[in-house]
Motif scaffolding. Sequence first.
Motif, PDB file in Angstrom:
ATOM      1  N   MET A   1      65.816  22.279  21.862  1.00 29.44           N
ATOM      2  CA  MET A   1      64.139  22.493  22.360  1.00 29.44           C
ATOM      3  C   MET A   1      63.672  22.296  20.949  1.00 29.44           C
ATOM      4  O   MET A   1      64.167  22.476  19.701  1.00 29.44           O
ATOM      5  N   CYS A   2      62.398  21.535  20.882  1.00 22.65           N
ATOM      6  CA  CYS A   2      61.524  21.439  19.964  1.00 22.65           C
ATOM      7  C   CYS A   2      61.399  22.625  19.205  1.00 22.65           C
ATOM      8  O   CYS A   2      60.857  23.612  19.677  1.00 22.65           O
ATOM      9  N   PRO A   3      61.489  22.640  17.800  1.00 25.16           N
ATOM     10  CA  PRO A   3      60.744  24.052  16.977  1.00 25.16           C
ATOM     11  C   PRO A   3      59.383  24.290  17.208  1.00 25.16           C
ATOM     12  O   PRO A   3      59.055  25.216  16.571  1.00 25.16           O
ATOM     13  N   HIS A   4      58.580  23.317  17.481  1.00 24.20           N
ATOM     14  CA  HIS A   4      57.346  23.648  17.531  1.00 24.20           C
ATOM     15  C   HIS A   4      57.068  24.307  18.805  1.00 24.20           C
ATOM     16  O   HIS A   4      56.444  25.666  18.707  1.00 24.20           O
ATOM     17  N   GLN A   5      57.299  24.203  20.060  1.00 26.28           N
ATOM     18  CA  GLN A   5      57.014  24.680  21.344  1.00 26.28           C
ATOM     19  C   GLN A   5      58.513  24.466  22.069  1.00 26.28           C
ATOM     20  O   GLN A   5      59.069  23.561  21.849  1.00 26.28           O
ATOM     21  N   ASP A   6      58.274  25.158  23.191  1.00 27.23           N
ATOM     22  CA  ASP A   6      59.597  25.147  24.014  1.00 27.23           C
ATOM     23  C   ASP A   6      59.708  23.714  24.943  1.00 27.23           C
ATOM     24  O   ASP A   6      59.239  23.604  26.156  1.00 27.23           O
ATOM     25  N   ILE A   7      59.691  22.538  24.485  1.00 25.58           N
ATOM     26  CA  ILE A   7      59.857  21.324  24.939  1.00 25.58           C
ATOM     27  C   ILE A   7      61.424  20.625  24.674  1.00 25.58           C
ATOM     28  O   ILE A   7      61.713  20.633  23.611  1.00 25.58           O
ATOM     29  N   PRO A   8      61.961  20.318  25.861  1.00 27.78           N
ATOM     30  CA  PRO A   8      63.125  19.607  25.574  1.00 27.78           C
ATOM     31  C   PRO A   8      62.989  18.292  24.845  1.00 27.78           C
ATOM     32  O   PRO A   8      62.235  17.483  24.911  1.00 27.78           O
TER      33      PRO A   8
ATOM     34  N   MET B   1      61.106  11.367  18.111  1.00 26.88           N
ATOM     35  CA  MET B   1      59.848  12.200  18.160  1.00 26.88           C
ATOM     36  C   MET B   1      59.573  12.867  19.661  1.00 26.88           C
ATOM     37  O   MET B   1      60.054  12.460  20.741  1.00 26.88           O
ATOM     38  N   CYS B   2      59.085  14.246  19.303  1.00 22.51           N
ATOM     39  CA  CYS B   2      59.058  14.875  20.375  1.00 22.51           C
ATOM     40  C   CYS B   2      57.766  14.018  21.137  1.00 22.51           C
ATOM     41  O   CYS B   2      56.756  13.873  20.839  1.00 22.51           O
ATOM     42  N   ARG B   3      57.946  14.433  22.832  1.00 19.77           N
ATOM     43  CA  ARG B   3      56.956  13.760  23.307  1.00 19.77           C
ATOM     44  C   ARG B   3      55.646  14.644  23.485  1.00 19.77           C
ATOM     45  O   ARG B   3      54.464  13.997  24.017  1.00 19.77           O
ATOM     46  N   ALA B   4      55.837  15.732  23.143  1.00 17.53           N
ATOM     47  CA  ALA B   4      54.333  16.798  23.440  1.00 17.53           C
ATOM     48  C   ALA B   4      53.426  16.657  22.241  1.00 17.53           C
ATOM     49  O   ALA B   4      52.135  16.302  22.800  1.00 17.53           O
ATOM     50  N   HIS B   5      53.915  16.657  20.998  1.00 21.17           N
ATOM     51  CA  HIS B   5      52.541  16.502  20.267  1.00 21.17           C
ATOM     52  C   HIS B   5      53.186  15.489  18.824  1.00 21.17           C
ATOM     53  O   HIS B   5      52.594  15.631  17.810  1.00 21.17           O
ATOM     54  N   GLN B   6      54.263  14.809  19.322  1.00 19.90           N
ATOM     55  CA  GLN B   6      54.559  13.554  18.265  1.00 19.90           C
ATOM     56  C   GLN B   6      55.306  14.029  17.124  1.00 19.90           C
ATOM     57  O   GLN B   6      55.037  13.411  15.972  1.00 19.90           O
ATOM     58  N   TRP B   7      55.571  15.311  16.959  1.00 22.13           N
ATOM     59  CA  TRP B   7      56.501  15.567  15.779  1.00 22.13           C
ATOM     60  C   TRP B   7      57.566  14.823  15.523  1.00 22.13           C
ATOM     61  O   TRP B   7      58.172  14.371  16.589  1.00 22.13           O
ATOM     62  N   THR B   8      57.988  14.390  14.441  1.00 22.15           N
ATOM     63  CA  THR B   8      59.265  13.468  13.986  1.00 22.15           C
ATOM     64  C   THR B   8      59.970  14.063  13.264  1.00 22.15           C
ATOM     65  O   THR B   8      59.826  14.976  12.496  1.00 22.15           O
TER      66      THR B   8
HETATM   67  S1  FES Z   1      56.385  20.884  21.285  1.00 21.86           S
HETATM   68 FE1  FES Z   1      57.213  19.221  20.042  1.00 21.86          FE
HETATM   69  S2  FES Z   1      55.651  18.400  18.910  1.00 21.86           S
HETATM   70 FE2  FES Z   1      54.767  20.032  19.957  1.00 21.86          FE
END
Ligand code: FES
Length: 111
Positions: A43-50, A62-69
């Motif tokens: 899970m992304c360390p930002h929010q709970d997005i796989p 790159m996370c799909r939600a907010h493009q953290w890389t």
């Molecule tokens: S949840 Fe992955 S960048 Fe925000």
Amino acid sequence: MTFQKACSEDDLWEGEMVEVDVGDHHLLLMRIEGGELRAYQGMCPHQDIPLCEGRFDGRVLMCRAHQWTFDARSGDGINPGDCRLARYPIQLHNGDVLVEVDGVAPLFAHS
Ligand code: FES
């Protein structure tokens, strides 16, 4: 230390990633550029997005939600740079990918 099977080596070609559950841990396994394997928190360390729903080119995830890389070799955050992915130890045995989950916990960012 107890290593448990996460997947088969054949499940991952270079530049591919797969999500697996091992015990209570949700993991992301990746075969990075050059052929080495990595196991990170799923899970992304930002929010709970796989993270497996994101994009991976063999070097950068790159996370799909907010493009953290993230640097797929190290798990370190690229943007933002003050986060990283928890990394799980890996062993290879008879074509299986084994991971050690005890003592590793997912990391979460400040925001
Ligand atoms: S949840 Fe992955 S960048 Fe925000």
